[in-house]
Motif scaffolding. Sequence first.
Motif, mmCIF file in Angstrom:
data_model
loop_
_atom_site.group_PDB
_atom_site.id
_atom_site.type_symbol
_atom_site.label_atom_id
_atom_site.label_comp_id
_atom_site.label_asym_id
_atom_site.label_seq_id
_atom_site.Cartn_x
_atom_site.Cartn_y
_atom_site.Cartn_z
ATOM 1 N N THR A 69 68.059 49.548 61.686
ATOM 2 C CA THR A 69 66.731 49.199 62.876
ATOM 3 C C THR A 69 65.972 50.113 62.895
ATOM 4 O OG1 THR A 69 67.598 49.225 65.240
ATOM 5 C CG2 THR A 69 67.895 46.786 63.486
ATOM 6 N N ASP A 70 65.980 51.335 63.096
ATOM 7 C CA ASP A 70 65.220 52.291 63.551
ATOM 8 C C ASP A 70 64.106 52.125 62.927
ATOM 9 O OD1 ASP A 70 64.967 55.486 65.184
ATOM 10 O OD2 ASP A 70 64.580 55.979 62.890
ATOM 11 N N VAL B 116 72.435 38.940 62.794
ATOM 12 C CA VAL B 116 72.572 40.253 61.742
ATOM 13 C C VAL B 116 73.674 39.722 62.081
ATOM 14 C CG1 VAL B 116 72.435 42.162 61.145
ATOM 15 C CG2 VAL B 116 70.438 41.648 61.609
ATOM 16 N N ARG C 40 64.121 53.323 59.064
ATOM 17 C CA ARG C 40 63.590 52.219 58.303
ATOM 18 C C ARG C 40 62.654 52.604 57.190
ATOM 19 N NH1 ARG C 40 61.027 47.792 60.041
ATOM 20 N NH2 ARG C 40 61.514 49.082 62.793
ATOM 21 N N LEU D 2 69.980 41.921 66.938
ATOM 22 C CA LEU D 2 70.729 42.312 66.619
ATOM 23 C C LEU D 2 72.005 41.048 66.381
ATOM 24 C CD1 LEU D 2 71.620 44.977 64.551
ATOM 25 C CD2 LEU D 2 72.158 45.228 66.968
ATOM 26 N N PRO E 6 61.927 43.951 59.454
ATOM 27 C CA PRO E 6 62.526 44.010 60.762
ATOM 28 C C PRO E 6 64.088 45.069 60.584
ATOM 29 C CG PRO E 6 62.111 42.350 60.808
ATOM 30 C CD PRO E 6 61.356 43.056 59.242
ATOM 31 N N VAL E 7 64.913 44.717 59.993
ATOM 32 C CA VAL E 7 66.257 44.794 58.716
ATOM 33 C C VAL E 7 66.393 45.324 58.156
ATOM 34 C CG1 VAL E 7 68.430 44.201 59.939
ATOM 35 C CG2 VAL E 7 66.835 42.821 61.374
ATOM 36 N N PRO F 280 60.707 40.683 65.666
ATOM 37 C CA PRO F 280 61.853 40.588 65.220
ATOM 38 C C PRO F 280 62.948 40.400 65.408
ATOM 39 C CG PRO F 280 60.051 41.369 67.378
ATOM 40 C CD PRO F 280 59.522 40.165 66.190
ATOM 41 N N VAL G 222 73.608 48.764 59.410
ATOM 42 C CA VAL G 222 72.403 47.879 59.289
ATOM 43 C C VAL G 222 71.295 49.096 60.431
ATOM 44 C CG1 VAL G 222 71.789 46.222 60.859
ATOM 45 C CG2 VAL G 222 73.978 46.109 60.102
#
Length: 209
Positions: free
Chosen positions: A53-54, A28, A58, A25, A111-112, A22, A51
């Motif tokens: 992340t869900d 970021v 994604r 956040l 992850p992002v 992970p 951004v």
Amino acid sequence: MTPDELLTTTRSVRKRLDLTRPVPLELVRECLEIALQAPTGGNSQGWHWIVITDPERRKAVGDYYGRATRAYLGSGASAGDLFQDDPERAATQRRVSDSAAYLGEHMGEAPVLVIACIEAPRLPEGNQAGLWGSLLPAAWSYMLAARARGLGTAWTSLHLVYESEIAELLGIPPSVRQGVLMPTAYYTGETFRPARRQPLDEVLHLDSW
């Protein structure tokens, strides 16, 4: 690292993205705060940053990206199809194409995901350098800030084949255009090194072409 080290070792990371670790956040957000220091025409600052992340979103973006990547790789104009008359450079191009294929299959697992956007109710006719010059430097600053914090990113735009579908998925207004998609993750391995490039004197023009 020194500024020169940062600038010469920030690479598009594809196969070495750690898809299981992970990314906080807050890290970021730090990178984006730095990105917001980039210049814009007329100090307009018309950028927006999505951004993601869900996991489901994604995956959905990754599915679109994968479809676009497969079409690109089969187009005959992908990185791996270029410079076939230069054996050394062709080998590099094949590695680039192979890593692009990998990212196409795994984009949704990063992850992002960060999509840099800009307000543009209408795309200007003719040269669009003024518009994109107010977004893309900030995206590059984001990548540099991420590299300085031990994160890997990749500069990608194949998703734009499905820009309208992704905009609908993420609720992006019609007046906002997407510029670049940057998967963001910790990277595996120790470090990166400068890439082989064309000699400067082959592309440098003093006073005239």
